[in-house]
Design a protein around this motif. Structure first.
Motif, PDB file in Angstrom:
ATOM      1  N   SER A 181       3.792   7.279   2.061  1.00 24.10           N
ATOM      2  CA  SER A 181       4.319   6.047   2.639  1.00 24.10           C
ATOM      3  C   SER A 181       4.169   6.112   4.156  1.00 24.10           C
ATOM      4  CB  SER A 181       5.791   5.850   2.260  1.00 24.10           C
ATOM      5  OG  SER A 181       6.571   6.917   2.758  1.00 24.10           O
ATOM      6  N   TYR A 212       0.807  -1.222   0.000  1.00 24.66           N
ATOM      7  CA  TYR A 212       0.000   0.000   0.000  1.00 24.66           C
ATOM      8  C   TYR A 212       0.841   1.273   0.000  1.00 24.66           C
ATOM      9  CZ  TYR A 212      -3.874  -3.116   0.979  1.00 24.66           C
ATOM     10  OH  TYR A 212      -4.809  -4.126   0.899  1.00 24.66           O
ATOM     11  N   GLN A 213       2.154   1.150  -0.124  1.00 24.08           N
ATOM     12  CA  GLN A 213       3.022   2.321  -0.164  1.00 24.08           C
ATOM     13  C   GLN A 213       2.980   2.941  -1.568  1.00 24.08           C
ATOM     14  OE1 GLN A 213       4.498   3.038   2.904  1.00 24.08           O
ATOM     15  NE2 GLN A 213       3.324   1.233   3.527  1.00 24.08           N
ATOM     16  N   THR A 214       3.062   4.264  -1.634  1.00 23.31           N
ATOM     17  CA  THR A 214       3.099   4.959  -2.920  1.00 23.31           C
ATOM     18  C   THR A 214       4.263   5.959  -2.909  1.00 23.31           C
ATOM     19  OG1 THR A 214       1.686   6.812  -2.272  1.00 23.31           O
ATOM     20  CG2 THR A 214       0.581   4.812  -3.059  1.00 23.31           C
ATOM     21  N   ASP A 215       4.526   6.542  -4.078  1.00 20.60           N
ATOM     22  CA  ASP A 215       5.594   7.538  -4.168  1.00 20.60           C
ATOM     23  C   ASP A 215       5.270   8.801  -3.387  1.00 20.60           C
ATOM     24  OD1 ASP A 215       7.061   5.863  -5.771  1.00 20.60           O
ATOM     25  OD2 ASP A 215       6.307   6.714  -7.649  1.00 20.60           O
ATOM     26  N   THR A 216       3.997   9.112  -3.260  1.00 20.02           N
ATOM     27  CA  THR A 216       3.606  10.345  -2.577  1.00 20.02           C
ATOM     28  C   THR A 216       3.135  10.121  -1.136  1.00 20.02           C
ATOM     29  OG1 THR A 216       1.365  10.156  -3.472  1.00 20.02           O
ATOM     30  CG2 THR A 216       2.946  11.481  -4.715  1.00 20.02           C
ATOM     31  N   TYR A 254       3.859  12.310   3.510  1.00 20.24           N
ATOM     32  CA  TYR A 254       3.292  12.556   2.183  1.00 20.24           C
ATOM     33  C   TYR A 254       3.925  13.809   1.611  1.00 20.24           C
ATOM     34  CZ  TYR A 254       0.037  16.090   4.067  1.00 20.24           C
ATOM     35  OH  TYR A 254      -0.511  17.194   4.652  1.00 20.24           O
TER      36      TYR A 254
END
Length: 199
Positions: free
Chosen positions: A83, A77-81, A99
């Protein structure tokens, strides 16, 4: 005049939903591990005639195992924007995330004090919510989550008391099993859950 929604609250909404899903995942792991047969013992079973739910076992874990399960579950569920991590410390269940907005990395923190209730539910008392070192109003953030989020029925938010209750016994599954918190003791590194089968 209405203020423009900057999306800041939405980050908190998703962070909270992901924390709830992580706790749900822990419950599912407990149920799945306890329903897997190790050997055929059906011929040894004695029929149960009581209409009350039956306690069929106990599951014991510790903070390290809990942290491993949470880290594994939340990895996808981690994203670039956005975590984050959820970690059991000596006192708190800590949600720590970051974020990115306008090129800045903003740290987010939610400190939950976990306890068990008499019915085996888990009580999460919000000790603090902050963006960096800026404290945010707990009642307003939780009221927003309660009104805007589509939470499962087994999650109860009381914004005035700054608490979240996870009603473990109300989590549905095909095996008709559920767990109750027996001991939630982060300080002594002891987490015990009783496993029940519905009648």
């Amino acid at each position: 005049m209405r203020q423009k929604n900057t999306g800041k609250i939405n980050k908190w909404k998703w962070a909270f939903l992901l924390l709830v899903s992580a706790l749900l995942a822990l419950g599912i792991v407990v149920v799945e591990r306890t329903t897997t047969n190790r050997e055929a013992t059906s011929h040894l079973a004695t029929p149960i005639t009581s209409k009350q739910d039956q306690k069929i076992g106990t599951f014991t874990t510790d903070k390290e195992q809990l942290n491993t399960v949470l880290a594994t579950y939340l990895k996808d569920y981690q994203t670039d924007t956005f975590s984050y991590t959820v970690t059991a410390t000596s006192q708190f269940l800590l949600f720590e995330g970051t974020y990115k907005v306008w090129g800045l990395t903003i740290p987010l923190y939610i400190y939950f004090q976990p306890n068990k209730l008499n019915d085996g539910s888990i009580l999460l008392t919000v000790s603090e919510i902050s963006a960096g070192t800026l404290s945010l109003p707990k009642e307003e953030i939780l009221a927003y989550l309660k009104n805007q989020s589509q939470l499962p029925e087994f999650v109860e938010i009381d914004s005035k008391k700054a608490t979240v209750i996870i009603h473990l016994a109300e989590i549905e599954n095909d095996q008709k099993l559920y767990v109750k918190a027996n001991t939630i003791d982060f300080y002594n590194n002891q987490l015990i859950f009783d496993i029940y089968r519905k009648s």
